[in-house]
Every structure is written in structure tokens, then in C-alpha cells.
Write a protein that holds these residues in place. Structure first.
Motif, mmCIF file in Angstrom:
data_model
loop_
_atom_site.group_PDB
_atom_site.id
_atom_site.type_symbol
_atom_site.label_atom_id
_atom_site.label_comp_id
_atom_site.label_asym_id
_atom_site.label_seq_id
_atom_site.Cartn_x
_atom_site.Cartn_y
_atom_site.Cartn_z
ATOM 1 N N ASN A 72 0.828 -1.206 0.000
ATOM 2 C CA ASN A 72 0.000 0.000 0.000
ATOM 3 C C ASN A 72 0.860 1.253 0.000
ATOM 4 O O ASN A 72 0.555 2.213 -0.698
ATOM 5 C CB ASN A 72 -0.937 0.024 1.205
ATOM 6 N N SER A 73 1.941 1.252 0.768
ATOM 7 C CA SER A 73 2.805 2.427 0.788
ATOM 8 C C SER A 73 3.520 2.577 -0.558
ATOM 9 O O SER A 73 3.712 3.690 -1.034
ATOM 10 C CB SER A 73 3.813 2.350 1.935
ATOM 11 N N ASN A 74 3.926 1.457 -1.162
ATOM 12 C CA ASN A 74 4.556 1.533 -2.481
ATOM 13 C C ASN A 74 3.573 2.038 -3.529
ATOM 14 O O ASN A 74 3.949 2.784 -4.427
ATOM 15 C CB ASN A 74 5.113 0.175 -2.896
ATOM 16 N N THR A 75 2.317 1.633 -3.410
ATOM 17 C CA THR A 75 1.301 2.117 -4.338
ATOM 18 C C THR A 75 1.100 3.615 -4.174
ATOM 19 O O THR A 75 0.985 4.348 -5.156
ATOM 20 C CB THR A 75 -0.031 1.376 -4.108
ATOM 21 N N SER A 76 1.074 4.058 -2.926
ATOM 22 C CA SER A 76 0.923 5.487 -2.660
ATOM 23 C C SER A 76 2.126 6.267 -3.186
ATOM 24 O O SER A 76 1.969 7.325 -3.803
ATOM 25 C CB SER A 76 0.770 5.714 -1.156
ATOM 26 N N ILE A 77 3.316 5.746 -2.957
ATOM 27 C CA ILE A 77 4.531 6.392 -3.462
ATOM 28 C C ILE A 77 4.504 6.426 -4.984
ATOM 29 O O ILE A 77 4.843 7.442 -5.600
ATOM 30 C CB ILE A 77 5.788 5.666 -2.941
ATOM 31 N N GLY A 96 10.520 4.295 -2.766
ATOM 32 C CA GLY A 96 9.844 3.111 -3.286
ATOM 33 C C GLY A 96 10.789 1.919 -3.305
ATOM 34 O O GLY A 96 11.974 2.058 -3.587
ATOM 35 N N VAL A 97 10.259 0.756 -2.961
ATOM 36 C CA VAL A 97 11.075 -0.454 -2.883
ATOM 37 C C VAL A 97 10.985 -1.207 -4.200
ATOM 38 O O VAL A 97 9.893 -1.428 -4.732
ATOM 39 C CB VAL A 97 10.594 -1.348 -1.718
ATOM 40 N N GLY A 98 12.125 -1.587 -4.738
ATOM 41 C CA GLY A 98 12.158 -2.371 -5.975
ATOM 42 C C GLY A 98 11.938 -1.500 -7.197
ATOM 43 O O GLY A 98 12.101 -0.279 -7.175
ATOM 44 N N ASP A 99 11.558 -2.175 -8.278
ATOM 45 C CA ASP A 99 11.275 -1.455 -9.515
ATOM 46 C C ASP A 99 9.960 -0.703 -9.391
ATOM 47 O O ASP A 99 9.031 -1.154 -8.724
ATOM 48 C CB ASP A 99 11.185 -2.421 -10.700
ATOM 49 N N ALA A 100 9.885 0.427 -10.059
ATOM 50 C CA ALA A 100 8.652 1.208 -10.050
ATOM 51 C C ALA A 100 7.568 0.442 -10.786
ATOM 52 O O ALA A 100 7.788 -0.024 -11.908
ATOM 53 C CB ALA A 100 8.884 2.554 -10.708
ATOM 54 N N PRO A 101 6.397 0.273 -10.171
ATOM 55 C CA PRO A 101 5.326 -0.462 -10.865
ATOM 56 C C PRO A 101 4.826 0.334 -12.068
ATOM 57 O O PRO A 101 4.807 1.555 -12.048
ATOM 58 C CB PRO A 101 4.235 -0.588 -9.795
ATOM 59 N N GLU A 102 4.467 -0.387 -13.090
ATOM 60 C CA GLU A 102 3.924 0.265 -14.277
ATOM 61 C C GLU A 102 2.533 0.802 -13.939
ATOM 62 O O GLU A 102 1.700 0.083 -13.391
ATOM 63 C CB GLU A 102 3.833 -0.714 -15.451
#
Length: 144
Positions: free
Chosen positions: A4-9, A77-83
Motif C-alpha cells: 500500500n505504501s509503495n502504491t501510494s509512493i 519506493g522499494v524495488g522497480d517502479a510499478p507500471e
């Protein structure tokens, strides 16, 4: 929770990337390329070289994606940026009309405006005007 935090970021990074790239592009078109930060200049230089090989839409999408990935990692953000999900059709070249509130009926607005309290700015101006009228009236009364 981390997803959820990665999605927000990712959402914040995408929005910021789109806005910043559009700003950088406009500043460059207006002759302010040298005033841009070094990272913006490098993104725009890459964008200009891509314009020679592909369409403006494709080059812009790639440039925004690169800026988005950079912002995603900067924001933690952790890892690759989601598309990002595919966006709906853009309004490029179209004018978007802003929505305005409907105007109230004339009979109702006069009653509503007479009943609402005055804001402090108009109250101050009203008091100054009233005191000036009183001073002029007193001056004329005393001088006659």
C-alpha cells in the motif's frame, strides 16, 4: 502494508513526474532551459533526441516514465517502479470546460444576501464611509 505504501509512493511519483515534465518542457520552449536543474536538463536532452526517432506522444510517454522511475526511487519506493495503469484518452488539443455552480433564482438571492452577515472587510469600509458622512454633516451644521 508495504504494498500500500509503495502504491501510494508510485501514485505520488507519477503525478509529480507528469507535472514536472510538462513544466520543464514549457520552460524549455520559453527559453529557460539553462535555468532548469541538471536532472531536468538531462531528461529534456534525452527527450529531444528521441523526438528525432519517434512521435512526440511516444517520446513524451517514455520521458515521463523515466522521470517517474527516478522519483519513485527518490521517494523511497522499494524495488522497480510499478507500471501505472493505462490512462484514459488525453484531452490534447481540446479545451476542457470548468464546471460552475448554478446561479440561484433572482428572488432568492436578494433575500439571502440581505440576511447574511457582512464580512469584516466590507464592514470596515462601511464604518469608514458612515463616519465620513457623519463628519461632513457635522462640519456643515457647525459652519452655518
Amino acid at each position: 502494508m508495504p504494498s500500500n505504501s509503495n502504491t501510494s509512493i508510485a501514485r505520488k511519483a507519477r503525478t509529480k513526474a507528469e507535472a514536472d515534465f510538462a513544466t520543464w518542457l514549457m520552460m524549455a520552449k520559453l527559453g529557460g532551459f539553462d535555468d532548469l536543474p541538471p536532472n531536468a536538463q538531462s531528461f529534456l536532452t534525452t527527450y529531444r533526441t528521441r523526438l528525432e526517432a519517434m512521435s512526440e506522444t511516444e517520446a513524451t510517454a517514455l520521458a515521463v516514465r523515466e522521470v517517474y522511475r527516478a522519483y519513485y526511487s527518490e521517494m523511497g519506493g522499494v524495488g522497480d517502479a510499478p507500471e501505472p495503469k493505462a490512462r484514459s484518452a488525453t484531452t490534447e488539443g481540446k479545451v476542457v470546460r470548468l464546471q460552475t455552480r448554478p446561479k440561484p433564482a433572482p428572488g432568492l438571492s436578494a433575500a439571502r444576501h440581505s440576511m447574511r452577515p457582512l464580512n469584516p472587510k466590507s464592514l470596515g469600509a462601511l464604518l469608514i464611509f458612515a463616519s465620513m458622512v457623519a463628519l461632513i454633516a457635522a462640519y456643515r451644521f457647525l459652519t452655518q
